[in-house]
Scaffold this motif. Structure first.
Motif, mmCIF file in Angstrom:
data_model
loop_
_atom_site.group_PDB
_atom_site.id
_atom_site.type_symbol
_atom_site.label_atom_id
_atom_site.label_comp_id
_atom_site.label_asym_id
_atom_site.label_seq_id
_atom_site.Cartn_x
_atom_site.Cartn_y
_atom_site.Cartn_z
ATOM 1 N N UNK A 182 0.829 -1.207 0.000
ATOM 2 C CA UNK A 182 0.000 0.000 0.000
ATOM 3 C C UNK A 182 0.863 1.256 0.000
ATOM 4 N N UNK A 183 1.937 1.224 0.778
ATOM 5 C CA UNK A 183 2.812 2.394 0.886
ATOM 6 C C UNK A 183 3.532 2.666 -0.435
ATOM 7 N N UNK A 184 4.015 1.613 -1.083
ATOM 8 C CA UNK A 184 4.719 1.797 -2.349
ATOM 9 C C UNK A 184 3.767 2.277 -3.445
ATOM 10 N N UNK A 185 2.604 1.637 -3.530
ATOM 11 C CA UNK A 185 1.638 2.018 -4.567
ATOM 12 C C UNK A 185 1.174 3.458 -4.369
ATOM 13 N N UNK A 186 0.930 3.845 -3.132
ATOM 14 C CA UNK A 186 0.448 5.204 -2.875
ATOM 15 C C UNK A 186 1.486 6.254 -3.265
ATOM 16 N N UNK A 187 2.751 5.884 -3.278
ATOM 17 C CA UNK A 187 3.807 6.819 -3.662
ATOM 18 C C UNK A 187 3.974 6.921 -5.176
ATOM 19 N N UNK A 188 3.443 5.947 -5.924
ATOM 20 C CA UNK A 188 3.690 5.880 -7.369
ATOM 21 C C UNK A 188 2.438 6.019 -8.233
ATOM 22 N N UNK A 189 1.267 5.822 -7.664
ATOM 23 C CA UNK A 189 0.042 5.743 -8.459
ATOM 24 C C UNK A 189 -0.343 7.109 -9.022
#
Length: 364
Positions: free
Chosen positions: A332-339
């Motif tokens: 969730x943390x990685x996706x929220x930074x890239x989406x």
């Protein structure tokens, strides 16, 4: 070229004559609350989803509240959900003084990872709220199987997925209760706030019908603690018109998504839709490494973008009391930074999408 992200003006213009007549009829009849259009819409929604009961309400957030109130969620109860969603999903849990318990997402679909749910169940767990994010439903069969094993309710937060399917079943009709939103920018949107709840359980339906009007069993006689959660007749009338065109608009969203995916093939990882699912493409979201720069440069070229969502819920200030920390839900943390979400609506032109992709590719 200047692109419109959701193109709500064109959405109105396409059905202007029908919508204007529908609005005028409501005004002429002056039945602004719980008028005939509300009940007509509920019948259409039930037929569309094949759910036994469709109950309109004031918005998608109140739909979640109605569902949990009907299930008699109490302070201290735990409800399992995803940290990668709009805040309403967990906010409504906290509003009832229950405890949101987060589970990380699947890296392909961005929906809750069903394989991680069972480990979070305790004797306080009362329900699971999977979110059908970006227009696609989660893997509902294992979620429902876990719920049945532990005697839990499942509330599908289908605010972004009305019309999507999972193994042939429609969103909002795959669990104990389904909820959706008719916020203007949703795939099926009204001209203000609106929502609905769905169930095949007659007892739950009757409770929610009562609870949306202050718990009334009849006028001024109150069986439950409820809310002022009605959908007004004007919004219902507009939605009745838009429902007539909705299947075609879902097709047009799919065509727009297909064009994006073809144009972006080999350039960026395109959205994944599971083989047994269809999406209504509430958003077309990709991942980029330098998102701020990409957004800024696209904006200079007249291309709007959005981020759904830049900070997962477990790291939001309002949920710090839950005790989560950075690293607890790494996907969730990685996706929220890239989406990042590209313009998506049924009215996108081929030339517009080619322009968007050409400018995007320059930045990758």
């Amino acid at each position: 070229m200047k692109i419109d992200f959701a193109n709500l003006k064109l959405a109105y213009q396409e059905q202007k004559e029908e919508i204007d007549i529908a609005i005028k009829n409501v005004i002429d009849n002056s039945s602004f609350i719980m008028g005939e259009a509300v009940f007509n819409l509920e019948e259409k929604l039930a037929n569309f989803t094949e759910a036994e009961h469709a109950i309109t309400c004031s918005n998608g957030t109140d739909a979640l509240l109605l569902a949990m109130m009907a299930l008699e969620i109490q302070p201290g109860d735990e409800i399992i959900t995803t940290p990668f969603t709009f805040i309403a999903t967990a906010e409504t849990i906290a509003f009832l003084k229950a405890i949101p318990v987060f589970v990380d997402i699947d890296e392909q679909t961005y929906n809750i990872d069903a394989s991680k749910i069972e480990a979070k169940i305790t004797n306080k767990t009362k329900a699971i709220i999977p979110v059908s994010l970006y227009g696609q439903m989660p893997d509902m069969d294992p979620i429902n199987a876990i719920a049945q094993k532990y005697n839990l309710a499942v509330i599908e937060d289908g605010a972004q997925s009305f019309g999507a399917t999972y193994k042939g079943k429609k969103s909002c009709n795959v669990s104990t209760i389904g909820t959706t939103s008719f916020f203007p920018a949703k795939p099926l949107g009204c001209f203000g706030d609106g929502g609905a709840v769905f169930t095949n359980d007659a007892a739950l339906a009757n409770k929610m019908i009562s609870m949306r009007i202050h718990g009334q069993s009849q006028r001024y006689y109150h069986q439950y603690i409820g809310m002022g959660g009605r959908l007004d007749t004007l919004q219902a009338a507009i939605l009745n018109v838009k429902m007539e065109h909705y299947k075609n608009n879902i097709k047009r969203r799919q065509q727009a998504a297909d064009r994006y995916s073809t144009l972006l093939e080999g350039k960026v990882s395109t959205p994944f839709v599971a083989e047994n699912c269809t999406s209504v493409w509430a958003q077309y979201s990709i991942r980029v490494l330098d998102r701020d720069l990409v957004q800024s440069k696209l904006k200079e070229k007249g291309i709007p973008t959005a981020v759904h969502y830049p900070k997962p819920l477990h790291l939001q200030q309002c949920f710090l009391y839950l005790g989560y920390k950075i690293g607890d839900f790494p996907i969730s943390e990685q996706v929220s930074a890239e989406i990042i979400s590209l313009p998506m609506n049924p009215y996108l032109l081929d030339v517009e999408q080619k322009y968007i992709v050409e400018e995007l590719i320059k930045l990758l």
